[in-house]
Scaffold this motif. Sequence first.
Motif, short mmCIF file in Angstrom:
data_model
loop_
_atom_site.label_atom_id
_atom_site.label_comp_id
_atom_site.label_asym_id
_atom_site.label_seq_id
_atom_site.Cartn_x
_atom_site.Cartn_y
_atom_site.Cartn_z
N ILE A 120 11.44 21.48 48.60
CA ILE A 120 10.45 21.11 49.61
C ILE A 120 9.06 21.06 48.99
O ILE A 120 8.29 20.12 49.21
N ALA A 121 8.74 22.08 48.20
CA ALA A 121 7.41 22.13 47.57
C ALA A 121 7.19 20.94 46.66
O ALA A 121 6.09 20.40 46.57
N ALA A 122 8.26 20.48 45.98
CA ALA A 122 8.13 19.35 45.07
C ALA A 122 7.84 18.06 45.83
O ALA A 122 7.24 17.12 45.27
N GLN A 123 8.23 18.00 47.11
CA GLN A 123 8.02 16.79 47.90
C GLN A 123 6.68 16.78 48.63
O GLN A 123 6.25 15.75 49.13
N ARG A 178 -5.56 20.46 49.71
CA ARG A 178 -4.30 21.11 50.03
C ARG A 178 -3.66 21.65 48.75
O ARG A 178 -3.57 20.94 47.74
N LYS A 179 -3.22 22.89 48.80
CA LYS A 179 -2.45 23.50 47.72
C LYS A 179 -1.00 23.66 48.17
O LYS A 179 -0.73 23.86 49.35
N VAL A 180 -0.07 23.56 47.24
CA VAL A 180 1.36 23.71 47.53
C VAL A 180 1.92 24.83 46.66
O VAL A 180 1.72 24.83 45.44
N THR A 181 2.61 25.79 47.28
CA THR A 181 3.17 26.91 46.55
C THR A 181 4.51 27.27 47.16
O THR A 181 4.93 26.72 48.18
N THR A 182 5.20 28.21 46.53
CA THR A 182 6.36 28.86 47.15
C THR A 182 6.03 30.34 47.30
O THR A 182 5.33 30.92 46.45
N VAL A 183 6.51 30.95 48.38
CA VAL A 183 6.23 32.36 48.66
C VAL A 183 7.54 33.04 49.04
O VAL A 183 8.55 32.40 49.30
N ASP A 184 7.50 34.35 49.07
CA ASP A 184 8.66 35.14 49.46
C ASP A 184 8.35 35.85 50.77
O ASP A 184 7.39 36.64 50.83
N ILE A 185 9.10 35.56 51.83
CA ILE A 185 8.91 36.20 53.12
C ILE A 185 9.78 37.44 53.16
O ILE A 185 11.01 37.34 53.04
N PRO A 186 9.20 38.63 53.32
CA PRO A 186 10.00 39.86 53.33
C PRO A 186 11.11 39.80 54.37
O PRO A 186 10.88 39.45 55.53
N ALA A 236 7.13 14.47 54.78
CA ALA A 236 8.48 14.33 54.25
C ALA A 236 8.52 13.17 53.27
O ALA A 236 7.65 12.33 53.27
N PRO A 237 9.53 13.10 52.39
CA PRO A 237 9.59 12.03 51.42
C PRO A 237 9.74 10.68 52.10
O PRO A 237 10.22 10.56 53.21
N GLU A 238 9.33 9.67 51.40
CA GLU A 238 9.39 8.32 51.94
C GLU A 238 10.83 7.96 52.29
O GLU A 238 11.78 8.23 51.56
N GLY A 239 11.01 7.32 53.48
CA GLY A 239 12.34 6.92 53.91
C GLY A 239 13.01 7.92 54.81
O GLY A 239 14.09 7.68 55.34
N ALA A 240 12.40 9.09 55.03
CA ALA A 240 13.00 10.09 55.91
C ALA A 240 12.95 9.60 57.34
O ALA A 240 12.00 8.98 57.76
#
Length: 630
Positions: free
Chosen positions: A531-534, A548-556, A2-6
Amino acid sequence: MAPEGAEVRTRQPLPPLATVPPGRRPAPSSTSASGKPAPRGKRPGGGRLYVIDGIRILAALMVAAHHYAGTWRADRPGNPIWDRPVSDIMPTVFRFASYGWIGVEIFFVISGFVICMSCWGRTPRQFFVSRVIRLYPAYWFGVLFTTAVLVAVPGVWERLRLREILLNLTMLQSGSAVPNVDGVYWTLWSELRFYLLFLVVVAMGLTYRRVVVFCCVWGAVAMLAPISDLHLLELVANPEGAWYFIAGLALYLMHRFGQDLLLWGILAMAWLMGQLELGDRIDQVEHVSGWRGSVAIFTVFLLFMVAVALGYTDRIRWKWLVTAGAMTYPLYLIHYAAGTALIARLHDTMDPRLLLVALIGAFLLLGYLIHRLVERPVSRLLKKGLDTSFARLGPRTSGPDALADGPLAGAKMGPMPRYTEALTVERGGFRIKVPESWWEFDVRPESRDDSIRRMVDDRIRQHPELKPSRSAYVTFLQKAAADAWKSGALYCGCMAESFGGDTPITGSVTVSLVGGRASSGDPLPTDPAAIAAQLAVKEARKPGDSWRKVTTVDIPGVGPAARTQGVEDIPVPDDTLNRTVRAVLMQTYIPVPGQEGKVALVAGSSQILDLADSFFDIFDAVTSTFRFVG
């Protein structure tokens, strides 16, 4: 992550230590308790070896120089390429180029190394598809290009009949005693026979022991085949090329597992058989170079490959080598017949040395264009088509292919047999499907022990052979459930199956509800893009590093979600020594409808690093069945 400070940090998933079946010891981690790499044992197999690309392009240039200015055919008086002996035209160039044919033997060794590396943990289907999309697009272009040049510039090479040219498109013409459009294609016939033999080991599942046995058996058969008077055995055993491929396999085992006396023995045997084969090729084919010089070049190459295998060249990471390596195969396919035909037409128009440099440069450029404009797009289309075709054949019910042929295949491909039957698991607020053979259970402390005992008893009634291990299974699963609860999971499913290999196939999927607030007090964003940007991307700096790779996906049926996947070091829960476990890890963050700042975290992990790609397919398929309910 999570981002710093969470205020609340996203929990890590269940470490896969708990997924080792009873009576089995977990595979040693590449990270010791102190966090240092293990000094001996299995080397991580990931990462690109840039030096290999450099060797490949060097070998291709050696072969091209040899074909243009170092063959006995080009050194004959009145030859159709230069019209007079090339040793009279360029004596110094000829002296060096006459040894360039050894580049082919170098290619064979590298092929053994790279094929073993790229196929480790893959299924036969994946192996087949990877070879087709790698070999055929550039080859088809090469056949058509060379034919066009020989039609436009006749006089050096005899044109084949149309039916022979068409058969060349199969790459199997040597098996039908049909001439090659370009003489260099003979090496592809040798490669194809190697792939056919190695496919047997891939189907069984690659392990150190199996590859060593394969090297020994193939080497023995290759030695005996020439005196057996069995043409089919000699054809399959490929005694002319076998020991070069075997050397590459042994070198990769050194790279992956470390050196030992057995591997050094195999490599020494390959050198001894190779030096004999080099002499035979000089006597029967080349006629222009000396045995001592050829063996010296081959020996230096093998010693350098040992240095590569043992990691002494890992610091070389020049990006341009990747591009150079990509040009190697197209360059090799198009340079010979077309290039010598052009030399015959142009040798009187410029200095012969300048002509050689210009011609090789032009073919390098053409090789790059073939890679970018032919290989890449055609390979993508071929892969898509082949994957679709294999999907229609249906998945296997056991063996390594069961890992890659569907969600472990149930949700996307309909009803499945026992090892791949989709089992729907529903908990408060969500449901998910896992393969029927998995151990799945409620992880809540108040109910998990009884549910695990009932589950084990049910499984024993179906499979009585498990009865002697009942207590071990109960203990094992209770430990897995407790670790899952400590990591914040609401659900845990464990895979612990043996598909006939030496190593059990193990993995786990957990579902957690996570969230938190930033230091400002605002809920953390649940938009998948945010979320992906963080989440941090991590690149491996050298072979064997975590990534580690970071992506966005579509869950049916659910919608977009953020995802990380890679090979990561996961902290062991409640471990006072702060140890980590290296694992294949996929985490998918799915926003919870109507709950601000909450996401469902579906995390899949496995300690079987060799099957990373297959486990990514499994975790993706299981995650795609996730649904919110209620």
